[in-house]
Design a protein around this motif. Structure first.
Motif, PDB file in Angstrom:
ATOM      1  N   UNK A  97     -51.372 -68.349  -8.301  1.00  0.00           N
ATOM      2  CA  UNK A  97     -51.913 -67.219  -9.056  1.00  0.00           C
ATOM      3  C   UNK A  97     -53.356 -66.954  -8.618  1.00  0.00           C
ATOM      4  N   UNK A  98     -53.753 -65.703  -8.684  1.00  0.00           N
ATOM      5  CA  UNK A  98     -55.100 -65.304  -8.258  1.00  0.00           C
ATOM      6  C   UNK A  98     -56.193 -66.117  -8.957  1.00  0.00           C
ATOM      7  N   UNK A  99     -56.034 -66.334 -10.253  1.00  0.00           N
ATOM      8  CA  UNK A  99     -57.043 -67.069 -11.018  1.00  0.00           C
ATOM      9  C   UNK A  99     -57.210 -68.509 -10.571  1.00  0.00           C
ATOM     10  N   UNK A 100     -56.180 -69.057  -9.910  1.00  0.00           N
ATOM     11  CA  UNK A 100     -56.226 -70.444  -9.448  1.00  0.00           C
ATOM     12  C   UNK A 100     -56.544 -70.552  -7.965  1.00  0.00           C
ATOM     13  N   UNK A 101     -56.768 -69.444  -7.299  1.00  0.00           N
ATOM     14  CA  UNK A 101     -56.955 -69.427  -5.850  1.00  0.00           C
ATOM     15  C   UNK A 101     -58.392 -69.761  -5.463  1.00  0.00           C
ATOM     16  N   UNK A 102     -58.537 -70.684  -4.537  1.00  0.00           N
ATOM     17  CA  UNK A 102     -59.863 -71.050  -4.037  1.00  0.00           C
ATOM     18  C   UNK A 102     -60.412 -70.072  -3.017  1.00  0.00           C
ATOM     19  N   UNK A 103     -59.570 -69.124  -2.582  1.00  0.00           N
ATOM     20  CA  UNK A 103     -59.995 -68.138  -1.579  1.00  0.00           C
ATOM     21  C   UNK A 103     -60.305 -66.773  -2.203  1.00  0.00           C
ATOM     22  N   UNK A 104     -60.350 -66.740  -3.510  1.00  0.00           N
ATOM     23  CA  UNK A 104     -60.581 -65.478  -4.216  1.00  0.00           C
ATOM     24  C   UNK A 104     -61.962 -64.932  -3.860  1.00  0.00           C
ATOM     25  N   UNK A 105     -62.001 -63.678  -3.409  1.00  0.00           N
ATOM     26  CA  UNK A 105     -63.256 -63.017  -3.030  1.00  0.00           C
ATOM     27  C   UNK A 105     -63.295 -61.654  -3.723  1.00  0.00           C
ATOM     28  N   UNK A 106     -63.923 -61.621  -4.900  1.00  0.00           N
ATOM     29  CA  UNK A 106     -63.955 -60.402  -5.702  1.00  0.00           C
ATOM     30  C   UNK A 106     -64.791 -59.322  -5.016  1.00  0.00           C
ATOM     31  N   UNK A 107     -64.321 -58.105  -5.125  1.00  0.00           N
ATOM     32  CA  UNK A 107     -64.981 -56.962  -4.493  1.00  0.00           C
ATOM     33  C   UNK A 107     -65.863 -56.266  -5.520  1.00  0.00           C
TER      34      UNK A 107
END
Length: 178
Positions: A97-107
């Motif tokens: 899930x996005x919330x658990x992703x370590x690669x999340x890069x918010x725009x």
């Protein structure tokens, strides 16, 4: 689309939306004439339209939600815009899930993102609650059995209190947003 075709399509859409509001008994006409200093929307420059959107829907600028819709299930919603979403070798959706992703890069919310929203290229939202817990606008969703009466009462209360408000029929036609 040619300018004449686009204008005709916009006029047809405007007529459809007005008919939808009227069929639900919702008053849509402005009660007061616009002030002489107001500028007609069609005469505003792109920068003025983006600035108006930012003033009316002031919220967080470090992140914004994007509307998604599943073609298989028909479900839809909003999720924070991520620069790595569906990027091969980086994004592991749907397994992670996005919330658990370590690669999340918010725009961050930029003028270009707002312009594309206003142009109809994509649908974005705004996170109105600022990091200091302040808020500059209120959004109200009417979608229960009595949504028409509730929306009318809400708009009447706003008018009586001098609170600026705008009403729209929801995408489904089975509710409204103020």
């Amino acid at each position: 689309m040619a300018d004449g075709d686009e204008l005709s399509a916009l006029r047809a859409e405007n007529s459809r939306l007005i008919a939808l509001l009227e069929s639900h008994g919702i008053e849509w006409r402005a009660r007061q004439q616009p002030s002489p200093s107001s500028i007609e929307s069609s005469r505003r420059s792109t920068d003025e339209k983006v600035a108006l959107f930012r003033r009316l829907f002031r919220g967080r600028t470090d992140v914004f939600p994007v509307r998604w819709e599943s073609k298989t299930t028909g479900k839809s919603g909003y999720a924070p815009a991520c620069a790595n979403e569906w990027r091969a070798g980086v994004c592991e959706k749907p397994r992670i899930k996005c919330g658990d992703c370590g690669h999340r890069l918010l725009i961050p919310l930029s003028d270009a993102v707002i312009y594309k929203h206003l142009a109809g290229d994509h649908t974005v939202g705004v996170y109105p609650l600022m990091e200091d817990d302040s808020c500059y606008f209120l959004a109200v969703d009417f979608d229960e059995a009595e949504w028409r009466d509730d929306a009318r009462a809400f708009m009447q209360s706003c008018a009586e209190l001098g609170v600026p408000a705008a009403l729209e029929i929801s995408r489904s036609g089975q509710g409204a947003h103020a």
